[in-house]
Design an enzyme around this catalytic site. Structure first.
Site, mmCIF file in Angstrom:
data_model
loop_
_atom_site.group_PDB
_atom_site.id
_atom_site.type_symbol
_atom_site.label_atom_id
_atom_site.label_comp_id
_atom_site.label_asym_id
_atom_site.label_seq_id
_atom_site.Cartn_x
_atom_site.Cartn_y
_atom_site.Cartn_z
ATOM 1 N N GLY A 180 0.828 -1.196 0.000
ATOM 2 C CA GLY A 180 0.000 0.000 0.000
ATOM 3 C C GLY A 180 0.859 1.241 0.000
ATOM 4 O O GLY A 180 0.574 2.216 -0.687
ATOM 5 N N ALA A 181 1.930 1.172 0.783
ATOM 6 C CA ALA A 181 2.846 2.292 0.894
ATOM 7 C C ALA A 181 4.129 1.795 1.535
ATOM 8 O O ALA A 181 4.148 0.725 2.131
ATOM 9 C CB ALA A 181 2.237 3.397 1.749
ATOM 10 N N MET A 182 5.200 2.563 1.371
ATOM 11 C CA MET A 182 6.474 2.159 1.975
ATOM 12 C C MET A 182 7.150 3.384 2.565
ATOM 13 O O MET A 182 7.315 4.400 1.897
ATOM 14 C CB MET A 182 7.360 1.495 0.910
ATOM 15 C CG MET A 182 8.763 1.164 1.391
ATOM 16 S SD MET A 182 8.751 -0.025 2.780
ATOM 17 C CE MET A 182 10.234 0.496 3.655
ATOM 18 N N GLU A 183 7.560 3.236 3.833
ATOM 19 C CA GLU A 183 8.031 4.374 4.615
ATOM 20 C C GLU A 183 9.486 4.765 4.366
ATOM 21 O O GLU A 183 10.176 5.142 5.305
ATOM 22 C CB GLU A 183 7.826 4.077 6.097
ATOM 23 C CG GLU A 183 8.750 2.995 6.695
ATOM 24 C CD GLU A 183 8.138 1.596 6.742
ATOM 25 O OE1 GLU A 183 7.201 1.326 5.972
ATOM 26 O OE2 GLU A 183 8.623 0.783 7.544
ATOM 27 N N ASN A 184 9.973 4.703 3.126
ATOM 28 C CA ASN A 184 11.347 5.125 2.860
ATOM 29 C C ASN A 184 11.585 6.477 3.525
ATOM 30 O O ASN A 184 10.757 7.378 3.426
ATOM 31 C CB ASN A 184 11.574 5.277 1.359
ATOM 32 C CG ASN A 184 11.093 4.081 0.604
ATOM 33 O OD1 ASN A 184 11.498 2.960 0.877
ATOM 34 N ND2 ASN A 184 10.168 4.306 -0.318
ATOM 35 N N GLU A 224 5.505 -2.384 13.185
ATOM 36 C CA GLU A 224 4.209 -2.205 12.526
ATOM 37 C C GLU A 224 3.090 -1.978 13.530
ATOM 38 O O GLU A 224 2.176 -1.202 13.294
ATOM 39 C CB GLU A 224 3.887 -3.420 11.646
ATOM 40 C CG GLU A 224 4.746 -3.508 10.405
ATOM 41 C CD GLU A 224 4.821 -2.193 9.647
ATOM 42 O OE1 GLU A 224 3.853 -1.406 9.684
ATOM 43 O OE2 GLU A 224 5.855 -1.935 9.028
ATOM 44 N N HIS A 235 6.294 6.180 11.014
ATOM 45 C CA HIS A 235 7.547 5.432 10.859
ATOM 46 C C HIS A 235 8.770 6.342 10.706
ATOM 47 O O HIS A 235 9.891 5.882 10.891
ATOM 48 C CB HIS A 235 7.496 4.557 9.612
ATOM 49 C CG HIS A 235 6.755 3.260 9.781
ATOM 50 N ND1 HIS A 235 6.997 2.386 10.804
ATOM 51 C CD2 HIS A 235 5.815 2.676 8.998
ATOM 52 C CE1 HIS A 235 6.220 1.312 10.650
ATOM 53 N NE2 HIS A 235 5.490 1.470 9.564
ATOM 54 N N GLU A 285 2.544 5.971 7.656
ATOM 55 C CA GLU A 285 3.902 6.050 7.109
ATOM 56 C C GLU A 285 4.713 7.138 7.795
ATOM 57 O O GLU A 285 5.901 6.963 8.072
ATOM 58 C CB GLU A 285 3.857 6.289 5.595
ATOM 59 C CG GLU A 285 3.120 5.214 4.800
ATOM 60 C CD GLU A 285 3.550 3.794 5.126
ATOM 61 O OE1 GLU A 285 4.736 3.577 5.431
ATOM 62 O OE2 GLU A 285 2.677 2.897 5.102
HETATM 63 ZN ZN LIG Z 1 4.133 0.255 8.537
#
Ligand SMILES: [Zn+2]
Ligand SMILES: *[C@@H]1O[C@H](CO)[C@@H](O)[C@H](O)[C@H]1NC(C)=O
Ligand SMILES: *[C@@H]1O[C@H](CO)[C@@H](O)[C@H](O)[C@H]1NC(C)=O
Ligand SMILES: *[C@@H]1O[C@H](CO)[C@@H](O)[C@H](O)[C@H]1NC(C)=O
Ligand SMILES: *[C@@H]1O[C@H](CO)[C@@H](O)[C@H](O)[C@H]1NC(C)=O
Ligand SMILES: *[C@@H]1O[C@H](CO)[C@@H](O)[C@H](O)[C@H]1NC(C)=O
Ligand SMILES: *[C@@H]1O[C@H](CO)[C@@H](O)[C@H](O)[C@H]1NC(C)=O
Length: 930
Positions: free
Chosen positions: A334-338, A393, A374, A371
């Site tokens: 869904g999304a990535m917390e880069n 998470e 994070h 996100e």
């Molecule tokens: Zn997460």
């Protein structure tokens, strides 16, 4: 808990503060105040990363002889900094291949004497320098040993250099490597995403490093604890922009960070920006068309406030110099917390005020809140290894509600909180094949096992578990708890170990006739065998909040298998109960357990619901229903008692109890919609939903408006959806009318965004080819991602087999259905009672192809198996499933391995359940619908 967090020294102090304040808040929430318990949402789609079904890592504990045959890096070298240069080609080369080239220099320090250099490298072609795959030199006048031999190990994804002599402890060296890789469309590492705008094909180079794909982009020490600083140079054409974690030009290095949080993107996207937070640069990036249509505005509006909220919540300023968020046409999770460059699916970041629904908007808010949470927890403070992913998470899934509530205070996010995440965790954690949140580092080794850690349990079973910081802090907790006047009978450490080191959760039984109280490991299938021993014998320390006839009582701690509940220190409960008195425990789902009572108390609760349901909060109403249905599944109470909790619904107008009923009845629908029971069920539900349908007709002035309340808007969607499928008079005509109107004026859609999903699905289900083809035409032409995903789901609602089969074929043609959407489209088709056998045949016939294309490390892949097998409830289907497993052992099931085991387990349980319940369920519905 013996948890070790890798905290870089210069940020450790700030984070200690974070730990305490977060803990204080979480403890307060979970134990002290009953209002904000349960986690969350019934919003459509998934939470932050993908919703997945869950697998446990098989414990393969063996010790290979050679260090390069192990999956973990040796502890002799630590990276300090990297200079990385990457040059992605957005046009194919002469062989039709999209590639990237690059070189990297990693400075590392030797901390243990060794004559081996082992560094991750996967699917990269390395340049040969005089017979070796790298060049080694020493820093600060150190002379580097010469390389004797160098080679790649494919299985463990390592580049290995054997040196002629040893590296010196304390000395630093530079390893220089040149490489070339494929910019494939595999959604892993540095990859290629394609989309069409104004008839022109566009190519974007983008990345997804978590968990183990940074090594597919450049050779690196690719473990979360191996933090370093990165100086990144990206070569790209004029007219495109390059983005990475830090600001571009004059290219300062990043903060110390883990490789899995790196991001590199080259595109012709555009952005909007604001500097409202103390000159912090906040940008939203997307396709030009999406930005021009103002679809990024909402994300930009909420990002500033959410960051401000977290700065206060964590008591630490945003750790980086900028915050970029980008919406990508092809993205797996869904999304990535880069860190500093968060990547999203378009549906998770873009919101179109005209075409998007309230649910879409809520999803954008909560995913952004997740996100951004994070950016501190996870990125600044990072887990040492993936076995502790749940904490990362769980914490973010919890604070996302606080952030979202701050950004949208009128939405009552804290009311909606938890029930749904919590329900999801309850569902998977009640299986004998579940696993404890914490597992040992050695149990999670290879990339497939790491990918399996990203499962529902990690995402949802966690609000309690966020206590689990390390020991230096629990004295502060203790102080805090004493301050709010709560007695805790053991240390937080002891209490939490029971929730995180053993799987599952208890069912607590209260017998109001005697005051006795007991606990037992709750298993959905009472005949399943738990073969995982627990050092705590599946006994928990359970904090029980409870009320007697509407009056909150003093919290009770159940510390053994059994106990006695008292109203005061000495007065047993049963002495104080009379007449209409009732007891309700786990008020507002403040604890992670289910509750059962003696039959007398159950019937008092049911009569309370029937006469005065508002005496209980919406969360408690929902909880009574959810507990009853699950206890019935586990054969602890009768199925008819559970069904009886739904009788009061003709009076219920609130969303959360209705949603709870619909989710639970969904199991009955799945089990029976191919049998005669369905007719009686339909008649009953039609009778119960009718008043709700009329209620919404009235408050929306004959469907000309939408209700003003946030959750009322959701409940209106339920009312229409259920009324239409149960055949409430006037519903199908209403919907068909709207859809027809749209077909007649295709450029003017009269359907309110909130109702689109339901209306499209019903109109296509009760319509024909014309309705389907219209939806397909709209799907191909829309530029709005959320509209596309609604249409994509709705097209699976048709009851026409050939349309469904054609649609299935489309899922394997990336020019028709994007690769990222293939598995979920097949699942939508399988959800449809007519589509199920077609989808099952389809995946069986093509398993090896689907597995190769979509199998490896993909999030949604294991949910394909669980999605398709949901209705399985006959002996014949069980045999088919077992045969499918046998026939494809040679192909494998990758991250779906455990999902397949669970499907077999669930099917077995379904068969038993249907056999035991069908007759009484038919009888109950038949009588109740009169
Ligand atoms: Zn997460
Ligand atoms: C990395 O790049 C910087 C800036 O160009 C340079 O000063 C430094 O020497 C480089 N380090 C290595 C190890 O190549
Ligand atoms: C890497 O080398 C192999 C073997 O020579 C070749 O087939 C492949 O195309 C190369 N990959 C790239 C991205 O250049
Ligand atoms: C964003 O905020 C501005 C200013 O408050 C407001 O006018 C606009 O409607 C908001 N946009 C969205 C999509 O919410
Ligand atoms: C927040 O951080 C500041 C500076 O680091 C510190 O002085 C202050 O006590 C912290 N506040 C809280 C509530 O922890
Ligand atoms: C668990 O149960 C076993 C057998 O009943 C008993 O011997 C053991 O002491 C129990 N352990 C704990 C931690 O309660
Ligand atoms: C809704 O429609 C019905 C029948 O068409 C009509 O009698 C009623 O007055 C309408 N109500 C409103 C609020 O417009």
């Amino acid at each position: 808990m013996g948890k070790v967090y890798y905290i870089s020294k210069n940020v450790g102090l700030g984070l200690l503060v974070l730990g305490v304040s977060a803990l204080a808040t979480i403890i307060a929430l979970s134990i002290a105040y009953d209002k904000e318990k349960a986690k969350n949402q019934g919003r459509p789609g998934d939470g932050a990363a993908d919703s997945t079904s869950m697998p446990t890592p098989p414990a393969t504990l063996f010790t290979p002889k050679e260090p390069w045959d192990r999956y973990r890096l040796p502890d002799s070298l630590v990276p300090v900094s990297y200079n990385v240069t990457l040059w992605p080609r957005l046009e194919p080369n002469a062989d039709g291949l999209y590639i990237f080239t690059g070189h990297s220099a990693v400075v590392f320090k030797c901390v243990k004497e060794t004559d081996l250099i082992i560094i991750h490298s996967n699917k990269l072609n390395l340049t040969n320098f005089h017979g070796h795959l790298a060049k080694l030199s020493g820093l600060d006048e150190v002379t580097a040993p010469t390389i004797q031999k160098s080679w790649l190990v494919v299985k463990t994804e390592f580049l290995v250099l054997q040196l002629r002599s040893r590296l010196a402890v304390g000395a630093t060296y530079v390893l220089y490597i040149e490489f070339q890789g494929e910019l494939a469309d595999d959604l892993e590492g540095f990859y290629r995403s394609e989309y069409t705008e104004d008839g022109v094909k566009k190519v974007v180079a983008t990345s997804q490093m978590q968990a183990t794909y940074a090594r597919k982009t450049f050779p690196c020490f690719d473990e979360p604890a191996m933090k370093a600083v990165f100086s990144v140079t990206i070569i790209h054409k004029r007219g495109t922009v390059a983005l990475s974690n830090g600001l571009t030009l004059p290219l300062p290095p990043t903060e110390r960070m883990s490789t899995y949080l790196l991001a590199f993107i080259v595109s012709d996207f555009v952005s909007i920006q604001s500097n409202q937070n103390n000159n912090l640069l906040i940008r939203i990036w997307a396709r030009k068309k999406a930005i021009d249509d103002r679809q990024g505005d909402y994300a930009l509006n909420v990002t500033g406030p959410i960051l401000q909220f977290y700065e206060r919540y964590y008591n630490a300023t945003y750790p980086l110099s900028k915050s970029d968020q980008i919406a990508l046409p092809d993205f797996n999770a869904g999304a990535m917390e880069n860190w500093g460059l968060v990547t999203y699916r378009e549906t998770a970041l873009l919101y179109d005020p005209i075409v998007s629904s309230t649910g879409n908007k809520e999803r954008v808010t909560t995913v952004i809140a997740h996100e951004l949470a994070h950016m501190w927890f996870g990125n600044l403070v990072t887990l040492r290894w993936w076995n502790d992913l749940w904490l990362n998470e769980g914490f973010a899934s919890y604070v996302e509600y606080l952030g979202a509530d701050y950004a949208e205070p009128t939405w009552d996010m804290k009311d909606q909180i938890i029930l749904y995440d919590m329900y999801k965790a309850f569902a998977v954690d009640a299986l004998a094949s579940s696993h404890p949140l914490s597992c040992r580092e050695e149990e999670v080794n290879d990339p497939a096992q790491i990918s399996e850690m990203f499962n529902t349990i990690s995402y949802n079973k966690s609000y309690l578990n966020t206590f689990a910081f390390d020991n230096t802090e629990y004295t502060d907790l203790w102080d805090h708890l004493q301050k709010v006047g709560i007695h805790i009978p053991h240390t937080v450490h002891d209490i939490m170990n029971r929730w995180t080191l053993q799987m599952g959760f208890p069912v607590v039984t209260i017998d109001t006739r005697t005051g006795s109280i007991s606990q037992k490991h709750f298993l959905l299938d009472p005949d399943s065998v738990v073969d995982r021993p627990s050092q705590f014998n599946y006994t928990w320390f359970v904090p029980i909040k409870w009320m007697k006839t509407g009056v909150e009582q003093q919290q009770y701690w159940l510390l053994q298998k059994t106990g006695t509940i008292r109203v005061t220190l000495t007065t047993p409960l049963f002495l104080t109960l009379s007449g209409q008195d009732w007891v309700l425990a786990n008020t507002n789902v403040s604890g992670y357990f289910r509750v059962n009572y003696d039959l007398e108390n159950w019937s008092r609760l049911l009569s309370l619901l029937n006469t005065n349901h508002k005496a209980l909060s919406v969360i408690n109403r929902a909880q009574i229903i959810d507990d009853a249905f699950n206890l019935a599944r586990a054969k602890i109470i009768s199925t008819t008692l559970a069904l009886t909790t739904t009788k009061y619904l003709s009076k219920e107008k609130d969303y959360i109890p209705w949603e709870s009923v619909l989710r639970n009845l969904n199991y009955y629908i799945l089990m029976f919609d191919r049998t005669e029971v369905y007719g009686a069920l339909q008649a009953y539900l039609k009778k119960q939903i009718q008043p709700l349908f009329e209620h919404f007709r009235t408050i929306t002035a004959n469907w000309t408006r939408v209700p003003s309340g946030h959750t009322d808007q959701y409940n209106q969607i339920n009312a229409i959806g259920i009324a239409c499928s149960m055949g409430v008079r006037g519903c199908r005509e209403l919907i068909r009318g709207w859809y027809r109107q749209w077909m007649e004026t295709p450029n003017h859609n009269p359907i309110h965004p909130n109702l689109k999903s339901t209306v499209y699905c019903s109109a296509i289900a009760f319509g024909g080819t014309e309705e389907w083809d219209f939806a397909w035409m709209k799907f191909k032409n829309t530029t709005v991602a959320s509209e596309a995903s609604r249409l994509r789901a709705a097209m699976a609602c048709t009851k026409t087999p050939w349309l469904l089969n054609r649609y299935l074929e489309y899922t394997l043609d990336p020019t028709k259905i994007r690769k990222q959407d293939a598995t979920s489209t097949i699942q939508y088709i399988a959800q449809n009672v007519v589509g199920l056998p077609l989808a099952w045949n389809f995946i069986r016939a093509r398993w090896s192809y689907i597995f190769q294309q979509y199998g490896k490390g993909s999030f949604s892949f294991s949910s394909l198996i669980s999605g398709i097998t949901k209705r399985f409830s006959t002996e014949f289907e069980l045999q088919e499933l077992k045969k499918f497993k046998e026939d494809n052992l040679h192909v494998g099931f990758g991250s779906a391995t455990l999902a397949l085991e669970q499907a077999i387990e669930k099917t077995t349980a379904n068969i038993k359940w249907v056999t035991e319940n069908k007759a009484q369920v038919l009888k109950w519905f038949t009588e109740a619908s009169k």
